[in-house]
Write an enzyme that holds these catalytic residues in place. Structure first.
Site, PDB file in Angstrom:
ATOM      1  CE  LYS A   1      81.387 -52.962  98.891  1.00  0.00           C
ATOM      2  NZ  LYS A   1      82.154 -54.112  99.205  1.00  0.00           N
ATOM      3  CB  CYS A   2      74.601 -55.743  92.915  1.00  0.00           C
ATOM      4  SG  CYS A   2      73.008 -55.940  92.111  1.00  0.00           S
ATOM      5  N   GLY A   3      73.031 -58.038  94.480  1.00  0.00           N
ATOM      6  CA  GLY A   3      72.542 -59.410  94.398  1.00  0.00           C
ATOM      7  C   GLY A   3      72.835 -60.053  93.047  1.00  0.00           C
ATOM      8  CE1 TYR A   4      69.111 -60.061  89.234  1.00  0.00           C
ATOM      9  CE2 TYR A   4      69.051 -57.780  89.972  1.00  0.00           C
ATOM     10  CZ  TYR A   4      68.396 -58.936  89.594  1.00  0.00           C
ATOM     11  OH  TYR A   4      67.024 -58.969  89.580  1.00  0.00           O
ATOM     12  CB  THR A   5      77.853 -58.966  92.447  1.00  0.00           C
ATOM     13  OG1 THR A   5      77.402 -57.654  92.777  1.00  0.00           O
ATOM     14  CG2 THR A   5      79.348 -58.948  92.260  1.00  0.00           C
TER      15      THR A   5
END
Length: 181
Positions: free
Chosen positions: A54-58
Site C-alpha cells: 500500500k505504498c506509492g512505490y508499490t
C-alpha cells in the site's frame, strides 16, 4: 592464570566476531513460514528489496518482476521482504501479501516473511545489509530500498526507493554483477 584465561577468552571472541557469517547463512522464513536461508541463491546476482502493498512505490512490483524475468536465466533473482515499518503500508498477513502480489502484479520471484528493517528488532539480514559493518550503512528510509548482491555474496550496490527497477543505473549494475566472475 586469570590473565591468561582472560586473554584466551578475548582472542576467541575476536576470532568469532571477525569470522562474520555470510549472507547465505542468515536464518529466514519464506512467505509460507518455512525456515530457509539465502543458500539457494549462492552464485547468483541477487536484488533484495523491502516491499509493501500500500505504498506509492508499490507499482515497482511490475518492474521488479520484469527485471527478474529478463535476467533470471542468466543467474539473477529478486527477493522481496515485506515490511510494515513505513506508514503501516504492509498491514496484511503473509497470505494476504502473497495473494496481492500474485493477483495484482503476477509476482513469481521469491517472497519472504514480513520483517523489520530498522530499529531494535531489525532482522539480521538487514543488520548485514545496512548495519555499521555494511559497505552501505544507514537506516532504510522507505519501502522499495534495494540491495544488489554479487555472485560472490558481497553487497555491490544500494539503491534508494526512487530508483526504479528499469532505471539505467540499476540495469547497468545488474548486468555488471551478472558479468562478474
Amino acid at each position: 592464570m586469570k590473565i591468561i584465561a582472560l586473554l584466551c577468552s578475548l582472542i576467541a571472541m575476536t576470532t568469532l566476531a571477525t569470522s562474520a557469517q555470510s549472507l547465505y547463512d542468515i536464518k529466514l522464513k519464506d512467505i509460507d513460514g518455512k525456515d530457509t536461508s539465502l543458500a539457494a541463491y549462492k552464485g547468483k546476482a541477487v536484488l533484495i528489496v523491502n516491499v509493501a502493498s500500500k505504498c506509492g512505490y508499490t507499482k515497482q512490483y511490475s518492474g521488479l518482476e520484469a527485471t527478474y524475468q529478463k535476467y533470471k536465466d542468466q543467474g539473477f533473482v529478486v527477493l522481496g521482504f515485506p515490511c510494515n515499518q513505513f506508514g503501516g503500508q504492509e498491514p496484511g498477513t503473509n497470505e494476504d501479501i502473497k495473494q496481492f502480489c500474485s493477483s495484482k502484479y503476477s509476482v513469481t520471484f521469491p517472497l519472504f516473511d514480513k520483517i523489520e528493517v530498522n530499529g531494535a528488532n531489525r532482522h539480521p539480514l538487514y543488520v548485514a545489509l545496512a548495519g555499521k559493518d555494511s559497505p552501505f550503512p544507514g537506516d532504510i528510509k522507505w519501502n522499495f530500498n534495494k540491495f544488489l548482491i554479487g555472485k560472490d555474496g558481497k553487497i555491490v550496490k544500494r539503491f534508494d526507493s526512487g530508483v526504479t527497477p528499469d532505471s539505467e543505473a540499476l540495469t547497468k549494475a545488474v548486468e555488471a554483477a551478472l558479468a562478474a566472475k
